[in-house]
Design a protein around this motif. Structure first.
Motif, PDB file in Angstrom:
ATOM      1  N   LYS A 131      -7.084   8.290  -6.037  1.00  0.00           N
ATOM      2  CA  LYS A 131      -8.304   8.110  -5.238  1.00  0.00           C
ATOM      3  C   LYS A 131      -8.150   8.743  -3.860  1.00  0.00           C
ATOM      4  O   LYS A 131      -9.097   9.342  -3.328  1.00  0.00           O
ATOM      5  N   VAL A 132      -6.958   8.614  -3.283  1.00  0.00           N
ATOM      6  CA  VAL A 132      -6.706   9.226  -1.977  1.00  0.00           C
ATOM      7  C   VAL A 132      -6.754  10.750  -2.094  1.00  0.00           C
ATOM      8  O   VAL A 132      -7.344  11.434  -1.252  1.00  0.00           O
ATOM      9  N   VAL A 133      -6.146  11.284  -3.149  1.00  0.00           N
ATOM     10  CA  VAL A 133      -6.167  12.733  -3.382  1.00  0.00           C
ATOM     11  C   VAL A 133      -7.608  13.225  -3.483  1.00  0.00           C
ATOM     12  O   VAL A 133      -7.986  14.229  -2.857  1.00  0.00           O
ATOM     13  N   ASP A 134      -8.431  12.531  -4.258  1.00  0.00           N
ATOM     14  CA  ASP A 134      -9.838  12.927  -4.418  1.00  0.00           C
ATOM     15  C   ASP A 134     -10.570  12.889  -3.073  1.00  0.00           C
ATOM     16  O   ASP A 134     -11.345  13.799  -2.753  1.00  0.00           O
ATOM     17  N   ALA A 135     -10.324  11.838  -2.302  1.00  0.00           N
ATOM     18  CA  ALA A 135     -11.005  11.697  -1.011  1.00  0.00           C
ATOM     19  C   ALA A 135     -10.613  12.812  -0.054  1.00  0.00           C
ATOM     20  O   ALA A 135     -11.470  13.419   0.606  1.00  0.00           O
ATOM     21  N   THR A 138     -11.924  16.411  -1.032  1.00  0.00           N
ATOM     22  CA  THR A 138     -13.358  16.662  -0.847  1.00  0.00           C
ATOM     23  C   THR A 138     -13.836  16.356   0.571  1.00  0.00           C
ATOM     24  O   THR A 138     -15.025  16.448   0.857  1.00  0.00           O
ATOM     25  N   ALA A 139     -12.914  15.987   1.449  1.00  0.00           N
ATOM     26  CA  ALA A 139     -13.288  15.582   2.814  1.00  0.00           C
ATOM     27  C   ALA A 139     -13.738  16.769   3.652  1.00  0.00           C
ATOM     28  O   ALA A 139     -13.229  17.881   3.523  1.00  0.00           O
ATOM     29  N   GLY A 140     -14.692  16.498   4.526  1.00  0.00           N
ATOM     30  CA  GLY A 140     -15.090  17.529   5.469  1.00  0.00           C
ATOM     31  C   GLY A 140     -14.040  17.704   6.547  1.00  0.00           C
ATOM     32  O   GLY A 140     -13.841  18.801   7.074  1.00  0.00           O
ATOM     33  N   ARG A 141     -13.352  16.618   6.834  1.00  0.00           N
ATOM     34  CA  ARG A 141     -12.313  16.635   7.871  1.00  0.00           C
ATOM     35  C   ARG A 141     -11.359  15.474   7.620  1.00  0.00           C
ATOM     36  O   ARG A 141     -11.777  14.405   7.166  1.00  0.00           O
ATOM     37  N   VAL A 142     -10.090  15.679   7.938  1.00  0.00           N
ATOM     38  CA  VAL A 142      -9.083  14.628   7.756  1.00  0.00           C
ATOM     39  C   VAL A 142      -8.366  14.398   9.090  1.00  0.00           C
ATOM     40  O   VAL A 142      -7.764  15.315   9.642  1.00  0.00           O
ATOM     41  N   ASP A 143      -8.438  13.177   9.586  1.00  0.00           N
ATOM     42  CA  ASP A 143      -7.677  12.781  10.769  1.00  0.00           C
ATOM     43  C   ASP A 143      -6.441  12.023  10.305  1.00  0.00           C
ATOM     44  O   ASP A 143      -6.521  11.176   9.408  1.00  0.00           O
ATOM     45  N   VAL A 144      -5.294  12.290  10.927  1.00  0.00           N
ATOM     46  CA  VAL A 144      -4.068  11.589  10.581  1.00  0.00           C
ATOM     47  C   VAL A 144      -3.506  10.959  11.851  1.00  0.00           C
ATOM     48  O   VAL A 144      -3.308  11.647  12.853  1.00  0.00           O
TER      49      VAL A 144
END
Length: 305
Positions: A131-135, A138-144
């Motif tokens: 589920k994390v991989v899918d999110a 397909t994310a527009g942007r990822v903050d870590v």
């Protein structure tokens, strides 16, 4: 034991849930962790007496860690003891003593790191990881987000995602984490990394991201810690920090293992694009590497290069 933890060590599960257990249950946990092979042979009455509590508390402890009851706990501990004895020749223990020589230190550190990776893999919930991989894919942007030693892991994930063309940012300053989280929205993903799951800065940033509609992911060693309360998806590690916990040694290795699995999963979903991006980024830095021969000596540059 639940299906998702049936193949992992019960001791890993107990350690991860320990901070969230009631005080009496923690005493039971200590008895189990101190000598799991002994508990596997004891009656529930004997364990209750050793922990200074009741049989009801022991049963409640079993349910809290995902085991149906005390008989199931004994079976799980016996199986885990057998696995441990099978690798006894390389089990060097975790505590580093002041009198240990450097060779022993190397042995203990590498053993702890190897076990952190193995135990993390054993208990990692593949369905949640998917589920994390899918999110992320397909994310527009990822903050870590991550502070301290976790900041290095956050930077590693950001760099990996960036190399395959995913828009990603890693933050370790509290104000920047919060302001960045505040402009996330639906379709974006926030990943927070914290071994304890109780780092205030990281928890606040993830909460802010969630309030603004982003999908929130936590990577922690403790699934019942505060950070899990503000995460839509929780990935867990299984690292035992001992003498030099402040060095965040095994925990960092365990976190990087999960990050690598996440990265590969995302790259697979955009395989052609990922391979092209990796080739392009490799070529971009290629001119900044010295050419060497197999004997380690530098190759002579061609004329004009």
């Amino acid at each position: 034991m639940t299906a998702e933890h049936s193949e992992s060590s019960p001791l890993v599960r107990i350690r991860s849930l320990l901070p969230g257990l009631a005080r009496a249950e923690q005493r039971v946990a200590k008895v189990v962790l101190d000598s799991p092979s002994t508990v596997a042979r004891r009656s529930i009455t004997e364990v209750a007496e050793a922990a200074g509590t009741s049989e009801t508390t022991v049963t409640r402890f079993c349910k809290a860690i995902g085991v149906g009851g005390y008989p199931e706990l004994r079976i799980a501990l016996a199986a885990d003891t057998a696995r441990t004895e099978a690798r006894a020749d390389r089990d060097l223990g975790g505590e580093i003593a002041p009198e240990d020589d450097l060779k022993t230190v190397v042995g203990k550190v590498t053993f702890a790191d190897a076990r952190a990776v193995e135990e993390t893999a054993e208990q990692l919930d593949i369905e949640v990881l998917a589920k994390v991989v899918d999110a992320v894919a397909t994310a527009g942007r990822v903050d870590v987000y991550g502070v301290g030693a976790s900041a290095f892991v956050a930077a590693d994930l950001q760099q990996k995602l960036h190399r395959i063309g995913r828009v990603s940012f890693a933050w370790n300053d509290t104000h920047i984490m919060l302001t960045s989280a505040a402009v996330l929205g639906p379709g974006d993903v926030a990943v927070a990394i914290s071994h304890t799951g109780a780092t205030v800065d990281t928890v606040e940033a993830l909460r802010t991201a969630r309030e603004h509609g982003a999908t929130t992911v936590a990577l922690t060693n403790y699934p019942t810690s505060p950070i899990a309360e503000v995460a839509d998806l929780v990935l867990t590690t299984a690292a035992r920090e001992t003498t030099f916990r402040s060095g965040a040694t095994a925990s960092r290795i365990a976190q990087l293992t999960v990050v690598d699995c996440l990265f590969i999963g995302v790259a697979q979903q955009h395989l052609d694009q990922s391979i092209k991006a990796l080739d392009s980024t490799r070529d971009a830095v290629g001119t900044h590497r010295l050419e060497t021969r197999h004997d380690g000596r530098r190759k002579p540059r061609e004329n004009g290069k």
